[in-house]
Scaffold this motif. Structure first.
Motif, PDB file in Angstrom:
ATOM      1  N   ALA A 148       0.806  -1.226   0.000  1.00  0.00           N
ATOM      2  CA  ALA A 148       0.000   0.000   0.000  1.00  0.00           C
ATOM      3  C   ALA A 148       0.840   1.278   0.000  1.00  0.00           C
ATOM      4  O   ALA A 148       0.470   2.246  -0.680  1.00  0.00           O
ATOM      5  CB  ALA A 148      -0.943   0.006   1.209  1.00  0.00           C
ATOM      6  N   PHE A 149       1.928   1.312   0.745  1.00  0.00           N
ATOM      7  CA  PHE A 149       2.701   2.546   0.828  1.00  0.00           C
ATOM      8  C   PHE A 149       3.266   2.996  -0.511  1.00  0.00           C
ATOM      9  O   PHE A 149       3.143   4.161  -0.869  1.00  0.00           O
ATOM     10  CB  PHE A 149       3.795   2.435   1.881  1.00  0.00           C
ATOM     11  N   PRO A 150       3.884   2.093  -1.294  1.00  0.00           N
ATOM     12  CA  PRO A 150       4.355   2.552  -2.610  1.00  0.00           C
ATOM     13  C   PRO A 150       3.209   2.940  -3.548  1.00  0.00           C
ATOM     14  O   PRO A 150       3.311   3.905  -4.301  1.00  0.00           O
ATOM     15  CB  PRO A 150       5.117   1.351  -3.164  1.00  0.00           C
ATOM     16  N   LEU A 151       2.097   2.214  -3.500  1.00  0.00           N
ATOM     17  CA  LEU A 151       0.962   2.529  -4.369  1.00  0.00           C
ATOM     18  C   LEU A 151       0.324   3.875  -4.032  1.00  0.00           C
ATOM     19  O   LEU A 151      -0.134   4.587  -4.921  1.00  0.00           O
ATOM     20  CB  LEU A 151      -0.100   1.434  -4.280  1.00  0.00           C
ATOM     21  N   LEU A 152       0.314   4.217  -2.751  1.00  0.00           N
ATOM     22  CA  LEU A 152      -0.299   5.473  -2.310  1.00  0.00           C
ATOM     23  C   LEU A 152       0.693   6.634  -2.264  1.00  0.00           C
ATOM     24  O   LEU A 152       0.321   7.749  -1.927  1.00  0.00           O
ATOM     25  CB  LEU A 152      -0.935   5.291  -0.926  1.00  0.00           C
ATOM     26  N   GLY A 153       1.946   6.371  -2.543  1.00  0.00           N
ATOM     27  CA  GLY A 153       2.942   7.430  -2.551  1.00  0.00           C
ATOM     28  C   GLY A 153       3.400   7.861  -1.169  1.00  0.00           C
ATOM     29  O   GLY A 153       3.893   8.964  -0.997  1.00  0.00           O
ATOM     30  N   VAL A 154       3.259   6.994  -0.195  1.00  0.00           N
ATOM     31  CA  VAL A 154       3.701   7.311   1.166  1.00  0.00           C
ATOM     32  C   VAL A 154       5.213   7.192   1.259  1.00  0.00           C
ATOM     33  O   VAL A 154       5.891   8.057   1.798  1.00  0.00           O
ATOM     34  CB  VAL A 154       3.019   6.385   2.193  1.00  0.00           C
ATOM     35  N   GLN A 155       5.740   6.091   0.716  1.00  0.00           N
ATOM     36  CA  GLN A 155       7.167   5.815   0.802  1.00  0.00           C
ATOM     37  C   GLN A 155       7.531   4.864  -0.344  1.00  0.00           C
ATOM     38  O   GLN A 155       6.705   4.072  -0.785  1.00  0.00           O
ATOM     39  CB  GLN A 155       7.480   5.160   2.148  1.00  0.00           C
ATOM     40  N   ALA A 156       8.752   4.950  -0.782  1.00  0.00           N
ATOM     41  CA  ALA A 156       9.211   4.082  -1.865  1.00  0.00           C
ATOM     42  C   ALA A 156       9.280   2.629  -1.386  1.00  0.00           C
ATOM     43  O   ALA A 156       9.503   2.356  -0.209  1.00  0.00           O
ATOM     44  CB  ALA A 156      10.579   4.527  -2.359  1.00  0.00           C
ATOM     45  N   ALA A 157       9.090   1.709  -2.310  1.00  0.00           N
ATOM     46  CA  ALA A 157       9.113   0.279  -1.974  1.00  0.00           C
ATOM     47  C   ALA A 157      10.450  -0.129  -1.366  1.00  0.00           C
ATOM     48  O   ALA A 157      10.501  -0.958  -0.455  1.00  0.00           O
ATOM     49  CB  ALA A 157       8.817  -0.552  -3.214  1.00  0.00           C
ATOM     50  N   LYS A 158      11.525   0.471  -1.846  1.00  0.00           N
ATOM     51  CA  LYS A 158      12.855   0.143  -1.313  1.00  0.00           C
ATOM     52  C   LYS A 158      12.955   0.521   0.163  1.00  0.00           C
ATOM     53  O   LYS A 158      13.525  -0.221   0.965  1.00  0.00           O
ATOM     54  CB  LYS A 158      13.919   0.881  -2.125  1.00  0.00           C
ATOM     55  N   GLU A 159      12.396   1.662   0.536  1.00  0.00           N
ATOM     56  CA  GLU A 159      12.434   2.105   1.933  1.00  0.00           C
ATOM     57  C   GLU A 159      11.513   1.263   2.817  1.00  0.00           C
ATOM     58  O   GLU A 159      11.863   0.953   3.958  1.00  0.00           O
ATOM     59  CB  GLU A 159      12.041   3.581   2.022  1.00  0.00           C
ATOM     60  N   VAL A 160      10.344   0.918   2.316  1.00  0.00           N
ATOM     61  CA  VAL A 160       9.417   0.108   3.102  1.00  0.00           C
ATOM     62  C   VAL A 160       9.987  -1.282   3.329  1.00  0.00           C
ATOM     63  O   VAL A 160       9.908  -1.828   4.433  1.00  0.00           O
ATOM     64  CB  VAL A 160       8.039   0.014   2.404  1.00  0.00           C
ATOM     65  N   SER A 161      10.575  -1.853   2.299  1.00  0.00           N
ATOM     66  CA  SER A 161      11.089  -3.214   2.426  1.00  0.00           C
ATOM     67  C   SER A 161      12.273  -3.307   3.387  1.00  0.00           C
ATOM     68  O   SER A 161      12.530  -4.375   3.943  1.00  0.00           O
ATOM     69  CB  SER A 161      11.479  -3.766   1.063  1.00  0.00           C
ATOM     70  N   LYS A 162      12.971  -2.208   3.612  1.00  0.00           N
ATOM     71  CA  LYS A 162      14.068  -2.228   4.589  1.00  0.00           C
ATOM     72  C   LYS A 162      13.570  -2.570   5.986  1.00  0.00           C
ATOM     73  O   LYS A 162      14.269  -3.214   6.763  1.00  0.00           O
ATOM     74  CB  LYS A 162      14.784  -0.880   4.622  1.00  0.00           C
TER      75      LYS A 162
END
Length: 75
Positions: free
Chosen positions: A53-67
């Motif tokens: 959801a975060f990358p799709l909604l523009g909250v945070q990049a997928a790379k940052e969330v996956s960390k």
């Protein structure tokens, strides 16, 4: 119920000074809390919602969330 809470938080005018990404993150958190409390989906699935959801909604990049999911303490 989770979808209704998500939309209510997302389109709520209060607080007015809350930035867009923070409002979208709060909406995701509210939906996750509802799913967690009702156990409508397994907890493992609920925990992975920000990863999608975060990358799709523009909250945070997928790379940052996956960390956050690839931390030493998780493994």
């Amino acid at each position: 119920a989770a979808l209704l809470l998500f939309l209510a938080v997302l389109f709520s005018p209060y607080p007015a000074d809350l930035p867009g990404p923070a409002r979208r993150a709060a909406a995701v958190a509210g939906a996750m809390a509802t799913l967690w409390l009702t156990q409508a989906v397994p907890l493992g699935v609920t925990a992975l919602i920000p990863l999608v959801a975060f990358p799709l909604l523009g909250v945070q990049a997928a790379k940052e969330v996956s960390k956050a999911y690839m931390n030493e303490s998780v493994f």
